[in-house]
Scaffold this motif. Structure first.
Motif, PDB file in Angstrom:
ATOM      1  N   ASP A 114       0.836  -1.195   0.000  1.00  0.00           N
ATOM      2  CA  ASP A 114       0.000   0.000   0.000  1.00  0.00           C
ATOM      3  C   ASP A 114       0.876   1.253   0.000  1.00  0.00           C
ATOM      4  OD1 ASP A 114       0.998  -0.193   2.541  1.00  0.00           O
ATOM      5  OD2 ASP A 114      -0.942  -0.237   3.551  1.00  0.00           O
ATOM      6  N   THR A 115       0.216   2.403  -0.007  1.00  0.00           N
ATOM      7  CA  THR A 115       0.924   3.686  -0.049  1.00  0.00           C
ATOM      8  C   THR A 115       1.761   3.879   1.217  1.00  0.00           C
ATOM      9  OG1 THR A 115      -0.898   4.578  -1.342  1.00  0.00           O
ATOM     10  CG2 THR A 115       0.636   6.157  -0.387  1.00  0.00           C
ATOM     11  N   ARG A 116       1.259   3.459   2.330  1.00  0.00           N
ATOM     12  CA  ARG A 116       2.023   3.554   3.583  1.00  0.00           C
ATOM     13  C   ARG A 116       3.340   2.787   3.463  1.00  0.00           C
ATOM     14  NH1 ARG A 116       0.259   1.207   9.495  1.00  0.00           N
ATOM     15  NH2 ARG A 116       2.253   1.615  10.473  1.00  0.00           N
ATOM     16  N   GLY A 117       3.297   1.633   2.861  1.00  0.00           N
ATOM     17  CA  GLY A 117       4.494   0.817   2.666  1.00  0.00           C
ATOM     18  C   GLY A 117       5.541   1.526   1.814  1.00  0.00           C
ATOM     19  N   ILE A 118       5.065   2.304   0.818  1.00  0.00           N
ATOM     20  CA  ILE A 118       5.992   3.077  -0.018  1.00  0.00           C
ATOM     21  C   ILE A 118       6.759   4.067   0.854  1.00  0.00           C
ATOM     22  CG2 ILE A 118       6.164   4.824  -1.829  1.00  0.00           C
ATOM     23  CD1 ILE A 118       3.823   3.468  -3.238  1.00  0.00           C
ATOM     24  N   PHE A 119       6.033   4.807   1.697  1.00  0.00           N
ATOM     25  CA  PHE A 119       6.682   5.808   2.543  1.00  0.00           C
ATOM     26  C   PHE A 119       7.614   5.163   3.566  1.00  0.00           C
ATOM     27  CE2 PHE A 119       3.222   8.463   0.938  1.00  0.00           C
ATOM     28  CZ  PHE A 119       3.943   9.589   0.599  1.00  0.00           C
ATOM     29  N   GLU A 120       7.201   4.027   4.115  1.00  0.00           N
ATOM     30  CA  GLU A 120       8.067   3.353   5.090  1.00  0.00           C
ATOM     31  C   GLU A 120       9.347   2.836   4.438  1.00  0.00           C
ATOM     32  OE1 GLU A 120       5.520   0.410   6.818  1.00  0.00           O
ATOM     33  OE2 GLU A 120       4.543   1.857   8.136  1.00  0.00           O
ATOM     34  N   ALA A 121       9.212   2.239   3.283  1.00  0.00           N
ATOM     35  CA  ALA A 121      10.400   1.733   2.585  1.00  0.00           C
ATOM     36  C   ALA A 121      11.322   2.875   2.181  1.00  0.00           C
ATOM     37  CB  ALA A 121       9.979   0.924   1.357  1.00  0.00           C
ATOM     38  N   LEU A 122      10.733   3.955   1.670  1.00  0.00           N
ATOM     39  CA  LEU A 122      11.544   5.101   1.256  1.00  0.00           C
ATOM     40  C   LEU A 122      12.235   5.765   2.437  1.00  0.00           C
ATOM     41  CD1 LEU A 122       9.329   6.779  -1.484  1.00  0.00           C
ATOM     42  CD2 LEU A 122      11.532   5.647  -1.786  1.00  0.00           C
ATOM     43  N   SER A 123      11.530   5.896   3.547  1.00  0.00           N
ATOM     44  CA  SER A 123      12.155   6.553   4.701  1.00  0.00           C
ATOM     45  C   SER A 123      13.336   5.742   5.215  1.00  0.00           C
ATOM     46  CB  SER A 123      11.131   6.781   5.811  1.00  0.00           C
ATOM     47  OG  SER A 123      10.724   5.558   6.377  1.00  0.00           O
ATOM     48  N   THR A 124      13.211   4.446   5.219  1.00  0.00           N
ATOM     49  CA  THR A 124      14.318   3.597   5.667  1.00  0.00           C
ATOM     50  C   THR A 124      15.492   3.687   4.703  1.00  0.00           C
ATOM     51  OG1 THR A 124      12.780   2.063   6.718  1.00  0.00           O
ATOM     52  CG2 THR A 124      14.995   1.247   6.249  1.00  0.00           C
ATOM     53  N   LEU A 162      16.176   5.935   2.275  1.00  0.00           N
ATOM     54  CA  LEU A 162      16.762   7.276   2.159  1.00  0.00           C
ATOM     55  C   LEU A 162      17.484   7.678   3.446  1.00  0.00           C
ATOM     56  CD1 LEU A 162      13.974   9.142   0.183  1.00  0.00           C
ATOM     57  CD2 LEU A 162      16.198   8.358  -0.654  1.00  0.00           C
ATOM     58  N   GLY A 163      16.983   7.251   4.584  1.00  0.00           N
ATOM     59  CA  GLY A 163      17.671   7.528   5.839  1.00  0.00           C
ATOM     60  C   GLY A 163      19.055   6.899   5.873  1.00  0.00           C
ATOM     61  N   VAL A 164      19.146   5.666   5.421  1.00  0.00           N
ATOM     62  CA  VAL A 164      20.452   4.994   5.381  1.00  0.00           C
ATOM     63  C   VAL A 164      21.366   5.690   4.377  1.00  0.00           C
ATOM     64  CG1 VAL A 164      21.616   2.826   4.819  1.00  0.00           C
ATOM     65  CG2 VAL A 164      19.547   2.791   6.195  1.00  0.00           C
ATOM     66  N   VAL A 165      20.834   6.063   3.218  1.00  0.00           N
ATOM     67  CA  VAL A 165      21.647   6.769   2.218  1.00  0.00           C
ATOM     68  C   VAL A 165      22.160   8.085   2.794  1.00  0.00           C
ATOM     69  CG1 VAL A 165      21.559   7.985  -0.005  1.00  0.00           C
ATOM     70  CG2 VAL A 165      20.621   5.689   0.194  1.00  0.00           C
ATOM     71  N   LEU A 166      21.323   8.828   3.493  1.00  0.00           N
ATOM     72  CA  LEU A 166      21.750  10.083   4.102  1.00  0.00           C
ATOM     73  C   LEU A 166      22.838   9.848   5.153  1.00  0.00           C
ATOM     74  CD1 LEU A 166      18.336  11.918   4.432  1.00  0.00           C
ATOM     75  CD2 LEU A 166      20.253  12.577   2.977  1.00  0.00           C
ATOM     76  N   LEU A 167      22.699   8.803   5.937  1.00  0.00           N
ATOM     77  CA  LEU A 167      23.737   8.485   6.921  1.00  0.00           C
ATOM     78  C   LEU A 167      25.058   8.135   6.248  1.00  0.00           C
ATOM     79  CD1 LEU A 167      21.664   6.419   9.526  1.00  0.00           C
ATOM     80  CD2 LEU A 167      22.655   8.694   9.831  1.00  0.00           C
ATOM     81  N   VAL A 168      24.997   7.383   5.158  1.00  0.00           N
ATOM     82  CA  VAL A 168      26.228   7.036   4.428  1.00  0.00           C
ATOM     83  C   VAL A 168      26.845   8.289   3.819  1.00  0.00           C
ATOM     84  CG1 VAL A 168      27.111   5.785   2.415  1.00  0.00           C
ATOM     85  CG2 VAL A 168      25.592   4.638   4.019  1.00  0.00           C
ATOM     86  N   LEU A 169      26.028   9.155   3.226  1.00  0.00           N
ATOM     87  CA  LEU A 169      26.556  10.408   2.671  1.00  0.00           C
ATOM     88  C   LEU A 169      27.214  11.254   3.762  1.00  0.00           C
ATOM     89  CD1 LEU A 169      23.681  11.473   0.243  1.00  0.00           C
ATOM     90  CD2 LEU A 169      26.011  10.866  -0.405  1.00  0.00           C
ATOM     91  N   GLY A 170      26.581  11.337   4.921  1.00  0.00           N
ATOM     92  CA  GLY A 170      27.153  12.089   6.031  1.00  0.00           C
ATOM     93  C   GLY A 170      28.459  11.477   6.518  1.00  0.00           C
TER      94      GLY A 170
END
Length: 138
Positions: free
Chosen positions: A76-86, A88-96
């Protein structure tokens, strides 16, 4: 269109956009720092800056590509946001982490250069003095 594919597309667009933005920011602002580290050698600073940016792209885009696949199908749409937040959060941590590692290494190089400059006498020696002969009372 499958929700999992939508999540993949959004993840790739945002991750690649963030990687490009961070790399450009680091390149633009890091060039000045590199010129100082390399004692004003502008050509060498530009070359090192370009090599660091290429390495940054390779590492981060490689990570983004490896981290693309997911284990679950998004229902569902909620699953899209949950998957993306996880993801993208990891990608942001790696970039940092990559940014901090870059700054740490460059700062170490800069400190070494400052220490070497401080060890060099400001005026070249004019000559040398022979040691004096020991006195009888000493």
């Amino acid at each position: 269109m499958d929700r999992t594919v939508i999540a993949y597309v959004v993840y790739l667009v945002v991750s690649i956009g963030l990687t490009v933005w961070v790399a450009r920011t680091l390149s633009r602002n890091g060039r000045i720092f590199l010129a100082d580290v390399l004692q004003g050698n502008e050509k060498l600073a530009d070359a090192v800056n370009h090599l660091l940016v290429v390495g940054f792209y390779l590492l981060n885009l490689g990570f983004v590509a490896l981290y693309l696949s997911g284990d679950d199908t998004i229902e569902d749409t909620r699953g899209i946001f949950e998957a993306l937040s996880t993801k993208l959060g990891v990608v942001l941590l790696v970039l940092g982490a990559m940014h901090l590692a870059n700054v740490y290494v460059l700062n170490r190089i800069r400190r070494r250069g400052v220490m070497e400059r401080e060890q060099v006498p400001p005026v070249a020696p004019q000559g040398w003095v022979a040691p004096s002969a020991p006195t009888a009372g000493a």
